[in-house]
Design a protein around this motif. Structure first.
Motif, mmCIF file in Angstrom:
data_model
loop_
_atom_site.group_PDB
_atom_site.id
_atom_site.type_symbol
_atom_site.label_atom_id
_atom_site.label_comp_id
_atom_site.label_asym_id
_atom_site.label_seq_id
_atom_site.Cartn_x
_atom_site.Cartn_y
_atom_site.Cartn_z
ATOM 1 N N THR A 1 0.834 -1.201 0.000
ATOM 2 C CA THR A 1 0.000 0.000 0.000
ATOM 3 C C THR A 1 0.870 1.253 0.000
ATOM 4 N N VAL A 2 1.897 1.248 0.828
ATOM 5 C CA VAL A 2 2.798 2.409 0.878
ATOM 6 C C VAL A 2 3.520 2.581 -0.450
ATOM 7 N N ILE A 3 3.981 1.487 -1.025
ATOM 8 C CA ILE A 3 4.683 1.559 -2.310
ATOM 9 C C ILE A 3 3.756 2.119 -3.384
ATOM 10 N N LYS A 4 2.524 1.650 -3.410
ATOM 11 C CA LYS A 4 1.551 2.160 -4.390
ATOM 12 C C LYS A 4 1.338 3.660 -4.195
ATOM 13 N N THR A 5 1.225 4.096 -2.957
ATOM 14 C CA THR A 5 1.050 5.516 -2.660
ATOM 15 C C THR A 5 2.259 6.317 -3.133
ATOM 16 N N LEU A 6 3.446 5.801 -2.879
ATOM 17 C CA LEU A 6 4.672 6.491 -3.315
ATOM 18 C C LEU A 6 4.755 6.558 -4.840
ATOM 19 N N GLU A 7 4.377 5.462 -5.495
ATOM 20 C CA GLU A 7 4.377 5.467 -6.963
ATOM 21 C C GLU A 7 3.401 6.502 -7.501
ATOM 22 N N ASP A 8 2.206 6.550 -6.911
ATOM 23 C CA ASP A 8 1.210 7.539 -7.338
ATOM 24 C C ASP A 8 1.734 8.952 -7.126
ATOM 25 N N TYR A 9 2.384 9.175 -5.993
ATOM 26 C CA TYR A 9 2.951 10.486 -5.700
ATOM 27 C C TYR A 9 3.992 10.862 -6.741
ATOM 28 N N MET A 10 4.840 9.904 -7.088
ATOM 29 C CA MET A 10 5.880 10.187 -8.082
ATOM 30 C C MET A 10 5.283 10.539 -9.429
ATOM 31 N N HIS A 11 4.240 9.824 -9.825
ATOM 32 C CA HIS A 11 3.670 10.026 -11.156
ATOM 33 C C HIS A 11 2.710 11.198 -11.220
ATOM 34 N N ASN A 12 2.072 11.509 -10.115
ATOM 35 C CA ASN A 12 1.036 12.541 -10.149
ATOM 36 C C ASN A 12 1.334 13.761 -9.287
ATOM 37 N N GLY A 13 2.081 13.556 -8.203
ATOM 38 C CA GLY A 13 2.239 14.637 -7.252
ATOM 39 C C GLY A 13 3.496 15.455 -7.365
ATOM 40 N N LEU A 14 4.492 14.930 -8.005
ATOM 41 C CA LEU A 14 5.764 15.668 -8.097
ATOM 42 C C LEU A 14 5.729 16.724 -9.160
#
Length: 78
Positions: free
Chosen positions: A65-78
């Motif tokens: 779950t944390v990894i998925k959240t981090l991936e989403d952050y990298m792709h959408n939040g940065l």
């Protein structure tokens, strides 16, 4: 001409900061993956009660779950 140079430097600084953020996120993902590997090895190498296996499985799911959240952050939040 000097303004273009200053603008380019500013863009490069922004790109560098973005890369640094991405690097930190990737480091965290790598840490989580290593933790997941240790949990999987522990589960594979030992006979253990169902309850303990379920706890290990929950830990793996939390890491996922944390990894998925981090991936989403990298792709959408940065």
């Amino acid at each position: 001409m000097f303004e273009n140079f200053v603008d380019e430097i500013e863009i490069l600084k922004q790109q560098l900061e973005l890369i640094k953020k991405q690097d930190r996120v990737l480091e965290e993902i790598e840490i989580r993956l290593h933790q997941m590997k240790k949990i999987a090895q522990q589960a594979a190498n030992n006979e253990m009660p169902t309850e303990e296996r379920e706890q290990l499985n929950e830990q793996i799911q939390e890491h996922q779950t944390v990894i998925k959240t981090l991936e989403d952050y990298m792709h959408n939040g940065l």
